[in-house]
Motif scaffolding. Sequence first.
Motif, PDB file in Angstrom:
ATOM      1  N   LEU A 233      51.494  27.813  57.189  1.00 31.79           N
ATOM      2  CA  LEU A 233      50.594  27.338  58.243  1.00 31.79           C
ATOM      3  C   LEU A 233      49.723  28.477  58.751  1.00 31.79           C
ATOM      4  O   LEU A 233      50.224  29.502  59.229  1.00 31.79           O
ATOM      5  N   ASN A 234      48.396  28.297  58.671  1.00 33.98           N
ATOM      6  CA  ASN A 234      47.451  29.249  59.261  1.00 33.98           C
ATOM      7  C   ASN A 234      47.276  28.854  60.730  1.00 33.98           C
ATOM      8  O   ASN A 234      46.406  28.050  61.073  1.00 33.98           O
ATOM      9  N   TRP A 235      48.134  29.424  61.575  1.00 36.22           N
ATOM     10  CA  TRP A 235      48.178  29.003  62.976  1.00 36.22           C
ATOM     11  C   TRP A 235      46.880  29.342  63.714  1.00 36.22           C
ATOM     12  O   TRP A 235      46.417  28.570  64.559  1.00 36.22           O
ATOM     13  N   ASP A 236      46.278  30.476  63.380  1.00 38.25           N
ATOM     14  CA  ASP A 236      45.031  30.851  64.045  1.00 38.25           C
ATOM     15  C   ASP A 236      43.933  29.828  63.738  1.00 38.25           C
ATOM     16  O   ASP A 236      43.211  29.400  64.643  1.00 38.25           O
ATOM     17  N   PHE A 237      43.815  29.424  62.467  1.00 35.08           N
ATOM     18  CA  PHE A 237      42.776  28.458  62.129  1.00 35.08           C
ATOM     19  C   PHE A 237      43.142  27.067  62.631  1.00 35.08           C
ATOM     20  O   PHE A 237      42.266  26.305  63.051  1.00 35.08           O
TER      21      PHE A 237
END
Length: 454
Positions: free
Chosen positions: A214-218
């Motif tokens: 999971l790309n949490w920032d995006f």
Amino acid sequence: MKRREFLTSAAAGLLLTTAPAVGTAPGYAVGMTRRKPRRLGLIGSGWYGKSVLLRFLQVEPCEVVALADADAKMLAEAAEIVAGRQPSGKKPATYGDFHKMLADHEFDVVLVSTPDHWHALAAIAAMKAGADVFCEKPISTDVVEGAAMLAAARKYGRVVQINLERRSTPHLIDARDRIVREGKLGKIGLVEVYCYYHMRTSGNPPDENPPDYLNWDFWTGPAPLRPYNPLIHPRRWRSFKEYGNGIIGDMCVHMLDMARWMLDLGWPRRITSSGGIYVDKESKANVPDTQLASFDFGDVTVVWQHRTWGSSPDPDYPWGATLYGDKGTLKASVMRYDFIPQRGDVVHQDVVYELDEYPEDKTEKDLERHVAPALRRHVRNFLDCVDSREQPVADIEEGFISSSACILANLSLELGRSLTWDAENLRVAGDEEANRHLARSYREPWRHPTPEAV
């Protein structure tokens, strides 16, 4: 046209869809029928994104070209499912960033099924890339986002359908046509809309590092960057105000929109709301577990109530609408409707299922089977309007009104006062503090869209 007839037509290399008489739509030459399947893209491959996309494939043999999602695990699973369901058998390309997906491919239609806080930027980007858009509700998390989406749709000439599928629900269309439009309710002065589902997430686990896939920032995008917590993703982000509009934005928007559609209502004149977290004070969730809202339309008032605790006053109608007229009462939900006249027999109708015609509905994971017929009808209306360039039944402007009314109710609750809405100027009359809240702050490097700058 039935699903299998569409597939037979596709096998012959031609869909039996007449091109618009004036102008052209994607995939057509003037005056000719469609020669190629529509090219679809999906932004947001979670639960409802897949549900809607698979209904598109049931309605017409489209080609799903690409999918985008910040969750690589969810994305890979969705690509496998699509490959097994679309006529070509091809696995769609996958992207972690929808901007790259839109740059790499040409699409006829893009579905936007992200969490609410991404709707505006994703939908506007898809419109600018040349696609017509099928977008989830509520259309935005603030009023200015919604106004920008509407402005973009009109500026770029896009057909935009909002997934307010009560407008396409067979038994509710019957209730509108047979009961409301025929005047059997008489003068309608009050509509109650409500939800008593225990749907607000509970618990207070510690924050943790996001999973590797999971790309949490995006995923967070323009919303405030708070620590990752397993209560938020997947699916339970609706319980956090950073990403949506709470239960009123998730559930009231459907029933308020249904009431507006049935009664031909425009903007509410005045919005008042109260509530808070009254019962479940231990949960990490930060949206109200109890909320009341009143939408004054002049000759009729629509009143909303939700509780995520306790029981429903009517077990048959835990989520629905009750329209009160001087000649009778209409109760309506996703599962049924009941018309109770002052004199005469009660009229009852249940939801329409299509499980024999669409047997895959019986086994599809997490599918709301009772909603599938409405989704198919909603998709068919959208695709027909893509061809004709007419406005669909849940056009972006209708979604903007219903979504903004719910957003304004939350603002009324936050400020502790009623709001008088100036629909012509999209402003709260005489309340500059409220107007400063019509656009939320965006996290860098994202830029808040405006109607003037789309």
